[in-house]
Design an enzyme around this catalytic site. Structure first.
Site, PDB file in Angstrom:
ATOM      1  N   GLY A 251      -5.274  11.249  -4.093  1.00 35.70           N
ATOM      2  CA  GLY A 251      -5.786  11.518  -5.443  1.00 35.70           C
ATOM      3  C   GLY A 251      -5.146  12.784  -6.027  1.00 35.70           C
ATOM      4  O   GLY A 251      -4.781  12.828  -7.208  1.00 35.70           O
ATOM      5  N   ASP A 252      -5.010  13.807  -5.192  1.00 40.22           N
ATOM      6  CA  ASP A 252      -4.392  15.071  -5.655  1.00 40.22           C
ATOM      7  C   ASP A 252      -2.911  14.849  -5.990  1.00 40.22           C
ATOM      8  O   ASP A 252      -2.401  15.379  -6.979  1.00 40.22           O
ATOM      9  CB  ASP A 252      -4.502  16.152  -4.567  1.00 40.22           C
TER      10      ASP A 252
HETATM   11  P1  ADP Z   1      -8.826   9.904  -4.058  1.00 38.15           P
HETATM   12  O1  ADP Z   1      -8.012  10.549  -2.963  1.00 38.15           O
HETATM   13  O2  ADP Z   1      -9.087  10.809  -5.199  1.00 38.15           O
HETATM   14  O3  ADP Z   1     -10.049   9.176  -3.548  1.00 38.15           O
HETATM   15  P2  ADP Z   1      -7.470   7.311  -4.176  1.00 38.15           P
HETATM   16  O4  ADP Z   1      -7.816   7.071  -2.750  1.00 38.15           O
HETATM   17  O5  ADP Z   1      -7.984   6.339  -5.172  1.00 38.15           O
HETATM   18  O6  ADP Z   1      -7.850   8.782  -4.687  1.00 38.15           O
HETATM   19  O7  ADP Z   1      -5.866   7.337  -4.247  1.00 38.15           O
HETATM   20  C1  ADP Z   1      -5.131   7.717  -5.386  1.00 38.15           C
HETATM   21  C2  ADP Z   1      -3.920   6.835  -5.523  1.00 38.15           C
HETATM   22  O8  ADP Z   1      -3.106   6.927  -4.338  1.00 38.15           O
HETATM   23  C3  ADP Z   1      -4.236   5.349  -5.673  1.00 38.15           C
HETATM   24  O9  ADP Z   1      -4.448   5.002  -7.035  1.00 38.15           O
HETATM   25  C4  ADP Z   1      -2.965   4.718  -5.116  1.00 38.15           C
HETATM   26  O10 ADP Z   1      -1.929   4.761  -6.087  1.00 38.15           O
HETATM   27  C5  ADP Z   1      -2.594   5.651  -3.966  1.00 38.15           C
HETATM   28  N1  ADP Z   1      -3.206   5.230  -2.693  1.00 38.15           N
HETATM   29  C6  ADP Z   1      -4.332   5.699  -2.122  1.00 38.15           C
HETATM   30  N2  ADP Z   1      -4.612   5.045  -0.963  1.00 38.15           N
HETATM   31  C7  ADP Z   1      -3.634   4.145  -0.786  1.00 38.15           C
HETATM   32  C8  ADP Z   1      -3.330   3.157   0.212  1.00 38.15           C
HETATM   33  N3  ADP Z   1      -4.110   2.962   1.285  1.00 38.15           N
HETATM   34  N4  ADP Z   1      -2.220   2.401   0.046  1.00 38.15           N
HETATM   35  C9  ADP Z   1      -1.426   2.558  -1.023  1.00 38.15           C
HETATM   36  N5  ADP Z   1      -1.653   3.481  -2.007  1.00 38.15           N
HETATM   37  C10 ADP Z   1      -2.726   4.261  -1.894  1.00 38.15           C
END
Ligand code: ADP
Length: 308
Positions: A251-252
């Protein structure tokens, strides 16, 4: 110049041990100590992407010195206000039986004199800032509407304000109309006080935040990609399937990607694709809050954006 606002930074200590047991002493040969917290992850990724970055917030004690040393090593300009209490340390104990035990210090109380010092400095920094990127929780001593105050000051100088936080500070900040917020699904659910069980529900809530005054509502959905709502409409980003190694900090990295693109005057569509590419690239690294610039370029080609 991009200014990152990191009001509650932390040292992250990670101990990897064979088997964690209560009431036992554990010897540990594998440990890591890093300048952590969401805002420092954003700052680090922006530097990897080649941006000029300066970070501001509050630092104190030996932990503050450690973080200052890390900023120096990464060539991130250090504009933190020095406080009289110790910057917090967060400990994660990772056990080979896959348990994770965390101890999170609540962190220092910021006295009024330091808050005033920060506000004076912040107003000065706005003069040559293109985008402000603020992330993370508020330390004790700051009111829940502190981010709103910072957004209003940024409006006065026409500086874009990107905010990645949660709970009450986010709720209050929405009223001040930030340029972008980036809740994940859990944070969006907290914000609207109900479970969102379909993509339509997520889109509807994101639209409500847009109509409440947030210019860009970017909802990150982990491996399912992201949704962006802005004045052009509702858009979905589909990302490639990858073997995720460590998605913590994705997310960051996503915030850093969006900020990087808009500070280079890219349009919102490129910013969305770039943000997703950085999130995916972070998930492919072992280290939290790190991307490989070449991986970002490769992933970028595989991201589809379409109207939802
Ligand atoms: P946060 O860390 O704020 O919870 P997310 O987990 O939604 O944010 O991740 C942010 C972005 O990173 C997602 O929109 C995606 O583009 C990428 N991302 C996160 N986890 C994965 C994953 N397991 N596989 C592929 N891309 C990922």
């Amino acid at each position: 110049m991009i200014t990152t606002v990191v009001l509650n930074p932390a040292i992250d200590v990670r101990y990897s041990i064979d088997r964690f047991e209560l009431n036992k002493s554990h010897r540990c040969t594998h440990y890591q100590k890093t300048a952590g917290g969401k805002g420092l992850n954003v700052s680090r990724v922006l530097r990897i992407l080649g941006d000029d970055v300066r970070a501001t917030g509050f630092l104190g004690g030996n932990s503050g010195e450690f973080i200052a040393g890390e900023l120096h090593r990464l060539a991130i300009e250090n504009r933190f206000v020095r406080i009289d209490e110790e910057t917090r340390t967060c400990i994660a104990i990772l056990s080979k039986d896959l348990t994770q035990t965390e101890i999170l210090e609540s962190g220092p109380f910021i006295k009024k004199e330091f808050v005033d010092q920060f506000l004076t400095l912040y107003r000065k920094l706005l003069d040559d800032t293109t985008v402000i990127s603020a992330s993370g929780s508020l330390p004790r001593g700051l009111e829940d509407d502190f981010y709103s105050l910072l957004i209003e000051e940024a409006h006065k100088k026409r500086v874009k304000f990107v905010l990645d936080t949660s709970g009450l500070p986010l709720k209050k900040a929405i009223q001040a109309r930030p340029f972008l917020i980036k809740p994940n699904q859990t944070e969006l659910e907290q914000l609207c006080g109900k479970k969102l069980s379909s993509e339509e529900d997520v889109i509807q809530q994101a639209c409500e935040l847009y109509f409440a005054g947030v210019e860009n509502v970017l909802v990150s959905l982990g491996a399912a990609g992201a949704i962006l709502v802005n004045r052009e409409g509702v858009f979905k980003a589909r990302i490639p399937k990858i073997q995720a190694i460590n998605p913590v900090g994705s997310g960051d990295s996503m915030v850093a990607g969006f900020v990087h693109a808009i500070s280079a005057h890219s349009d919102w569509e490129h910013a969305l694709r770039y943000a997703c590419a950085c999130g995916v690239a972070n998930a492919m690294e072992e280290e939290t809050g790190k991307v490989n610039a070449e991986t970002v370029r490769e992933v970028l080609k595989k991201i589809d954006v379409f109207g939802a």
